[in-house]
Design a protein around this motif. Sequence first.
Motif, PDB file in Angstrom:
ATOM      1  N   ILE B  89     -18.426  10.061  23.630  1.00  0.00           N
ATOM      2  CA  ILE B  89     -17.958   9.855  22.141  1.00  0.00           C
ATOM      3  C   ILE B  89     -17.375   8.401  22.161  1.00  0.00           C
ATOM      4  N   ASP B  90     -16.994   7.955  22.967  1.00  0.00           N
ATOM      5  CA  ASP B  90     -16.358   6.400  23.127  1.00  0.00           C
ATOM      6  C   ASP B  90     -17.634   5.288  22.901  1.00  0.00           C
ATOM      7  N   GLY B  91     -18.458   6.138  23.761  1.00  0.00           N
ATOM      8  CA  GLY B  91     -19.707   4.771  23.986  1.00  0.00           C
ATOM      9  C   GLY B  91     -20.342   4.965  22.958  1.00  0.00           C
ATOM     10  N   TYR B  92     -20.480   6.157  22.198  1.00  0.00           N
ATOM     11  CA  TYR B  92     -21.513   6.062  20.787  1.00  0.00           C
ATOM     12  C   TYR B  92     -20.822   5.143  19.685  1.00  0.00           C
ATOM     13  N   GLY B  93     -19.509   4.941  19.727  1.00  0.00           N
ATOM     14  CA  GLY B  93     -18.679   4.388  19.061  1.00  0.00           C
ATOM     15  C   GLY B  93     -17.783   5.085  17.968  1.00  0.00           C
ATOM     16  N   PHE B  94     -17.471   6.218  18.403  1.00  0.00           N
ATOM     17  CA  PHE B  94     -16.296   6.862  17.795  1.00  0.00           C
ATOM     18  C   PHE B  94     -15.034   6.554  18.354  1.00  0.00           C
ATOM     19  N   LYS B  95     -14.180   6.301  17.240  1.00  0.00           N
ATOM     20  CA  LYS B  95     -12.767   5.830  17.710  1.00  0.00           C
ATOM     21  C   LYS B  95     -11.769   7.079  17.475  1.00  0.00           C
ATOM     22  N   VAL B  96     -12.157   7.977  16.358  1.00  0.00           N
ATOM     23  CA  VAL B  96     -11.478   9.017  16.008  1.00  0.00           C
ATOM     24  C   VAL B  96     -12.263  10.287  16.031  1.00  0.00           C
ATOM     25  N   VAL B  97     -11.907  11.445  16.470  1.00  0.00           N
ATOM     26  CA  VAL B  97     -12.410  12.943  16.013  1.00  0.00           C
ATOM     27  C   VAL B  97     -11.474  13.447  15.326  1.00  0.00           C
ATOM     28  N   VAL B  98     -11.893  14.050  14.397  1.00  0.00           N
ATOM     29  CA  VAL B  98     -11.017  14.892  13.432  1.00  0.00           C
ATOM     30  C   VAL B  98     -11.489  16.533  13.658  1.00  0.00           C
ATOM     31  N   SER B  99     -10.494  17.401  13.618  1.00  0.00           N
ATOM     32  CA  SER B  99     -10.900  18.623  13.677  1.00  0.00           C
ATOM     33  C   SER B  99      -9.583  19.345  13.326  1.00  0.00           C
ATOM     34  N   SER B 100      -9.714  20.592  13.057  1.00  0.00           N
ATOM     35  CA  SER B 100      -8.669  21.601  12.902  1.00  0.00           C
ATOM     36  C   SER B 100      -7.817  22.107  14.266  1.00  0.00           C
ATOM     37  N   PHE B 101      -8.703  21.762  15.417  1.00  0.00           N
ATOM     38  CA  PHE B 101      -8.146  22.315  16.473  1.00  0.00           C
ATOM     39  C   PHE B 101      -8.864  21.756  18.036  1.00  0.00           C
ATOM     40  N   PHE B 102      -7.999  21.474  18.835  1.00  0.00           N
ATOM     41  CA  PHE B 102      -9.003  20.846  19.927  1.00  0.00           C
ATOM     42  C   PHE B 102      -8.736  21.556  21.111  1.00  0.00           C
ATOM     43  N   ALA B 103      -9.708  21.542  22.119  1.00  0.00           N
ATOM     44  CA  ALA B 103      -9.320  22.304  23.500  1.00  0.00           C
ATOM     45  C   ALA B 103      -8.544  21.130  24.172  1.00  0.00           C
ATOM     46  N   ASP B 104      -7.598  21.591  25.114  1.00  0.00           N
ATOM     47  CA  ASP B 104      -6.332  21.012  25.702  1.00  0.00           C
ATOM     48  C   ASP B 104      -7.017  19.571  26.592  1.00  0.00           C
ATOM     49  N   ILE B 105      -7.854  19.913  27.590  1.00  0.00           N
ATOM     50  CA  ILE B 105      -8.418  18.900  28.324  1.00  0.00           C
ATOM     51  C   ILE B 105      -9.187  17.906  27.843  1.00  0.00           C
ATOM     52  N   PHE B 106     -10.068  18.204  26.654  1.00  0.00           N
ATOM     53  CA  PHE B 106     -10.753  17.122  26.058  1.00  0.00           C
ATOM     54  C   PHE B 106      -9.862  16.117  25.204  1.00  0.00           C
ATOM     55  N   ARG B 107      -8.727  16.864  24.616  1.00  0.00           N
ATOM     56  CA  ARG B 107      -7.635  15.987  23.905  1.00  0.00           C
ATOM     57  C   ARG B 107      -7.142  14.970  24.835  1.00  0.00           C
ATOM     58  N   ASN B 108      -6.614  15.468  26.207  1.00  0.00           N
ATOM     59  CA  ASN B 108      -6.032  14.593  27.078  1.00  0.00           C
ATOM     60  C   ASN B 108      -7.065  13.472  27.539  1.00  0.00           C
ATOM     61  N   ASN B 109      -8.236  13.994  27.640  1.00  0.00           N
ATOM     62  CA  ASN B 109      -9.388  12.849  28.186  1.00  0.00           C
ATOM     63  C   ASN B 109      -9.674  12.082  27.052  1.00  0.00           C
ATOM     64  N   SER B 110      -9.681  12.293  26.028  1.00  0.00           N
ATOM     65  CA  SER B 110      -9.963  11.325  24.823  1.00  0.00           C
ATOM     66  C   SER B 110      -8.749  10.423  24.609  1.00  0.00           C
ATOM     67  N   LEU B 111      -7.465  10.834  24.764  1.00  0.00           N
ATOM     68  CA  LEU B 111      -6.494   9.943  24.463  1.00  0.00           C
ATOM     69  C   LEU B 111      -6.454   8.927  25.887  1.00  0.00           C
ATOM     70  N   ASN B 112      -6.873   9.362  27.006  1.00  0.00           N
ATOM     71  CA  ASN B 112      -6.867   8.702  28.074  1.00  0.00           C
ATOM     72  C   ASN B 112      -8.028   7.442  28.019  1.00  0.00           C
ATOM     73  N   ASN B 113      -8.877   7.445  26.907  1.00  0.00           N
ATOM     74  CA  ASN B 113      -9.963   6.636  26.849  1.00  0.00           C
ATOM     75  C   ASN B 113      -9.788   5.957  25.597  1.00  0.00           C
TER      76      ASN B 113
END
Lengths: 464, 196
Positions: B89-113
């Motif tokens: 997601i980061d490599g493609y150039g997205f800086k933000v992902v918007v949704s009404s709900f995120f899975a836990d691990i993905f949320r953590n991983n995004s924040l760490n990147n």
Amino acid sequence: MSKTLFDKIWDAHVVSSVENGPTQLYIDRHFCHEVTSPQAFNGLRARGLKVFRPELTTMTADHNTPTIDQDQPVKDPISRNQLDQFAKNAAEFNMPIFYPLGHEKNGVVHIIGPENGFTQPGMTIVCGDSHTSTHGAFGTIAFGIGTSEVEMVLATQCILQTRPKTMRITYNGKLGTGVSAKDLALYTIAKLTTGGATGYFVEYAGEAIRTMSMEERMTVCNLSIEMGARGGMIAPDETTYTYMKGREFAPKGEEWDRKLAYWKTLISDDGAVFDKELVFDAADIQPMITYGTNPGMGMGIRESIPTMDAIDEAGRISFKKSLDYMGFEAGEQLLGKPIDYVFLGSCTNGRIEDFRIFANYIKGKKKADNVTVWLVPGSWGVEKQIREEGLLDILTEAGFKLRQPGCSACLAMNDDKVPAGKYAVSTSNRNFEGRQGPGARTSLAGPRGAAAAAVTGCITDPRG
Amino acid sequence: MNKFEKLTSTVVPLPIENVDTDQIIPARFLKATDKNGFGDNLFADWRYEKDGSPKKDFILNNPSYSGSILVAGKNFGSGSSREHAAWAIDGYGFKVVVSSFFADIFRNNSLNNGVLPVVVSAEFLAEIFNLVESDPSVTLTVDLESQTITNNSNGKTENFDINPYKKECLLKGMDDIDYLLSKKDLVLQYEANRTL
Ligand code: SF4
């Protein structure tokens, strides 16, 4: 004050708390495999760091490994490179517990942990794989982490975590004949949906859980992540201690007695408060099968796929996309549908008991000609037991072959891929689009359901 | 990690629920030993035909839609813990992902990147999907400092939650490892005091 099992273990591992932020949690055991760790070791190199507690990490190659000819060099050059890199990292960072391909203790990370006694009640356990929840069956806090977190654990033996909420799911009564732990888990996920337990750590309780073997408990905890939970856990008891005793890395002698006294305190106290409590009746659970492209899209094997009007509006695009992918119609039954592949294996159902169930079912029957069957033991330990118990003879007699251990078709990173458009009945944990190969169509089931499909060549009720 | 700056951008809509990490980055792309190049394989099986040519009907191949904000259906990022999903997601150039709900691990991983997951209400999400369908020039503004997200075509703003510690990390471009390394003495103390 009354505490839950989760609270007791969590509180015992808090090193510090960040103000207004997460907790710095100490990790007792870190499991590590070749796919999610290379970038973490690179990170250590870039920062000029050593591994802080190398003896607390167990390394095994499993995700990317072939399940035939393991004594030959790995054919795929990119896989080989990743495995070589893994070995290089183990050597360079002086990691004492390293089970590469071909090692007698090699196997799927969540199988070899318990098998060798690394997994013990009261521990905190992490691994760069979401099914780390498996280890919760021993009364541990075990959960999957990302690669940045793998680096944190290697560098400091700690990670930063926000305390999850707690949920208890109680199953009253016993499971019916021919109904397995896998069915119980798929039933629960279908009830809760794949996001239903997000933010929670789940404790499983009740008669149906207490009467389960360790293998069955591991299957249940393994699938916790599929309803979004951070992890799942079951309080340890005699079943747990009997399983653990004598295993290589389990405590011995006086240390065993001392630890045992502590383990016996690891239960949720009467009056402990959970953020959420659910109760199911085990007798309601039927053998399950999934019809869609996430593990929450499951049903009793004799039931029909929901009709479109049963789906809420926001979910209809996804529901339709999912059925189109699977080539199924809303409202139809799956019983009798021809299938092409069967996979018995993975950290969900690749333990000895799963092979016993499979072998027991197919005994005296023949493999269906139209089906390719991959029987993949979770570890060399399981493989050995399959031979020793005479199961291999039963399997061979019925026309089946045994492969060598690894994750295999669970995520299809190696050559074990289900071809596009083909149907598979799989004992693994995910039926996502393309999970078992681009275009592959997966229905998840328990080991008995897989056995029934393997001999009839179609989706079959394993109760006969 | 880069610092997270206030951002106004057009969006790429993906109105699908339960997008799992196997879709974000299929397992066969996980053989790399570094973090580069995952953006090219983001959503690979939805994005490319077997022969590698782009699938016309997939949103990333639609020239009308671009931007550094991905807007996705409920329960985004479920499944595997692979951080490769966040790298893609980061490599493609997205800086933000918007949704009404995120899975836990993905949320953590995004924040760490350094990728910010923003949780909005189901209505806010549905409105974005409706508006961008007819008008791809719709923009969102994400301000981490004030924890607000604004739909600039109708002026609606929502607040979003983020852990104060994580917020500070993103704003300063600092990561967890730096923090943990500074607490090594506490770890030694913890180990020394342990009785079990
Ligand atoms: S068997 Fe599947 S779920 Fe289990 S560790 Fe391997 S890839 Fe992960």
